[in-house]
Design a protein around this motif. Sequence first.
Motif, mmCIF file in Angstrom:
data_model
loop_
_atom_site.group_PDB
_atom_site.id
_atom_site.type_symbol
_atom_site.label_atom_id
_atom_site.label_comp_id
_atom_site.label_asym_id
_atom_site.label_seq_id
_atom_site.Cartn_x
_atom_site.Cartn_y
_atom_site.Cartn_z
ATOM 1 N N MET A 194 0.834 -1.196 0.000
ATOM 2 C CA MET A 194 0.000 0.000 0.000
ATOM 3 C C MET A 194 0.874 1.253 0.000
ATOM 4 N N TRP A 195 0.345 2.324 -0.632
ATOM 5 C CA TRP A 195 1.034 3.611 -0.631
ATOM 6 C C TRP A 195 1.379 4.008 0.806
ATOM 7 N N PRO A 196 2.605 4.488 1.089
ATOM 8 C CA PRO A 196 3.658 4.839 0.128
ATOM 9 C C PRO A 196 4.675 3.729 -0.138
ATOM 10 N N ARG A 197 4.472 2.543 0.439
ATOM 11 C CA ARG A 197 5.477 1.472 0.292
ATOM 12 C C ARG A 197 5.141 0.629 -0.937
ATOM 13 N N VAL A 198 5.137 1.297 -2.088
ATOM 14 C CA VAL A 198 4.577 0.699 -3.295
ATOM 15 C C VAL A 198 5.493 -0.349 -3.931
ATOM 16 N N GLU A 199 6.737 -0.418 -3.525
ATOM 17 C CA GLU A 199 7.639 -1.414 -4.117
ATOM 18 C C GLU A 199 7.772 -2.650 -3.235
ATOM 19 N N GLU A 200 6.800 -2.857 -2.366
ATOM 20 C CA GLU A 200 6.772 -4.064 -1.543
ATOM 21 C C GLU A 200 5.675 -5.002 -2.034
ATOM 22 N N SER A 201 5.898 -6.285 -1.851
ATOM 23 C CA SER A 201 4.910 -7.303 -2.196
ATOM 24 C C SER A 201 5.020 -8.432 -1.182
ATOM 25 N N PRO A 202 3.894 -9.079 -0.856
ATOM 26 C CA PRO A 202 3.975 -10.246 0.036
ATOM 27 C C PRO A 202 4.564 -11.476 -0.648
ATOM 28 N N VAL A 203 4.781 -11.387 -1.944
ATOM 29 C CA VAL A 203 5.336 -12.516 -2.701
ATOM 30 C C VAL A 203 6.788 -12.219 -3.073
ATOM 31 N N GLU A 204 7.671 -13.094 -2.629
ATOM 32 C CA GLU A 204 9.092 -12.944 -2.931
ATOM 33 C C GLU A 204 9.494 -13.743 -4.164
ATOM 34 N N SER A 205 8.734 -14.806 -4.468
ATOM 35 C CA SER A 205 9.040 -15.668 -5.614
ATOM 36 C C SER A 205 7.842 -15.699 -6.554
ATOM 37 N N PRO A 206 7.781 -14.808 -7.532
ATOM 38 C CA PRO A 206 6.612 -14.711 -8.407
ATOM 39 C C PRO A 206 6.324 -15.974 -9.221
ATOM 40 N N GLU A 207 7.269 -16.899 -9.247
ATOM 41 C CA GLU A 207 7.055 -18.149 -9.981
ATOM 42 C C GLU A 207 5.882 -18.947 -9.429
ATOM 43 N N CYS A 208 5.413 -18.594 -8.231
ATOM 44 C CA CYS A 208 4.283 -19.315 -7.648
ATOM 45 C C CYS A 208 2.972 -19.014 -8.368
ATOM 46 N N PHE A 209 2.918 -17.907 -9.110
ATOM 47 C CA PHE A 209 1.703 -17.569 -9.855
ATOM 48 C C PHE A 209 1.597 -18.449 -11.099
ATOM 49 N N ALA A 233 2.356 -10.669 -14.941
ATOM 50 C CA ALA A 233 3.524 -11.053 -15.744
ATOM 51 C C ALA A 233 3.620 -12.564 -15.929
ATOM 52 N N ARG A 234 3.009 -13.313 -15.004
ATOM 53 C CA ARG A 234 3.016 -14.775 -15.095
ATOM 54 C C ARG A 234 1.777 -15.318 -15.822
ATOM 55 N N GLY A 235 0.942 -14.400 -16.339
ATOM 56 C CA GLY A 235 -0.211 -14.823 -17.132
ATOM 57 C C GLY A 235 -1.518 -14.976 -16.375
ATOM 58 N N ALA A 236 -1.520 -14.665 -15.077
ATOM 59 C CA ALA A 236 -2.756 -14.792 -14.290
ATOM 60 C C ALA A 236 -3.737 -13.669 -14.643
ATOM 61 N N LYS A 237 -5.023 -13.939 -14.449
ATOM 62 C CA LYS A 237 -6.035 -12.889 -14.566
ATOM 63 C C LYS A 237 -6.033 -12.110 -13.255
ATOM 64 N N VAL A 238 -6.050 -10.781 -13.334
ATOM 65 C CA VAL A 238 -5.953 -9.987 -12.111
ATOM 66 C C VAL A 238 -7.179 -9.095 -11.942
ATOM 67 N N ALA A 239 -7.542 -8.868 -10.668
ATOM 68 C CA ALA A 239 -8.638 -7.969 -10.296
ATOM 69 C C ALA A 239 -8.093 -6.992 -9.265
#
Length: 283
Positions: A194-209, A233-239
């Motif tokens: 969430m803003w302002p920490r926009v370059e954080e994600s709970p996923v460290e290994s995107p290959e799981c998508f 980027a891994r082809g998933a449908k996003v909402a």
Amino acid sequence: MRLFGVIGKPVMHSLSPTMMNAAFQAQGVDAVYLPFQVEPGDLVDALRGLRAIGAVGINVTIPHKLGVYDWVEARTEEAEMARAVNVVRFTPTGAVGHNTDVSGWWASVAPFLGEGSLKAAILGAGGSVQAILTALAKERPRSEVSVCCRRPEQAEALAQLYGEWLSVRHVAWPDRHEAIARADLVVQCTPIGMWPRVEESPVESPECFQPHQVVQDIVYRPLHTLFLRQAQARGAKVADGASMLIWQGVKAYEWWLEREAPVDVMQRAVYEALEREEANGHG
């Protein structure tokens, strides 16, 4: 003129007034929707005051959903199942509590989903998760839900609440990537990214998508979180998270006014406001 509003703390950042006032204007409804910042200790006084001055209905946001749940005289089935109220209608016989986070969340993801029970992975165990589990219990009973969180007692409490309809299990936070990889539906319900920490994600290994997955982040500031960009980027449908905000607002509008909401107007109001924020470097 009829009065509507939203109570919470903080609340002045809410996009609900923008969305609801645009809807009133589009349909020629003589009404206004205002934000009211209410301290937790002032909740009952605020609710009584709104009823006394003739308010028709209010939305309820953090931290008041449980307090309002206890205060209202009557509750809908969705509110009872979610154990929280996010919308109130004041009537001559008392205040009725409802939960449009339930149907609103479902409307935001249902178009992407197939039929039958699901394998879902939910990141986090906060208040929004109960609305999501309620929707799954109603719409996709017998689904398997992995709740990925740091405190197992939170997931265990959810398993007890929803065990009649769903198979809910705790997944330790370090094991979240494996749970995501097995899921058809992934919903991110933590404040990470969430803003302002926009370059954080709970996923460290995107290959799981996976390409077959539907992935949602309920964070909507920013609209395109790193988490969603990783999944896309891994082809998933996003909402995006704004879709849940919009649809819970649509359901509240229709519940209050007993008429079809101008969905396109409400969507445009929210997305344009968020785009302006991003252009100005906020969200």
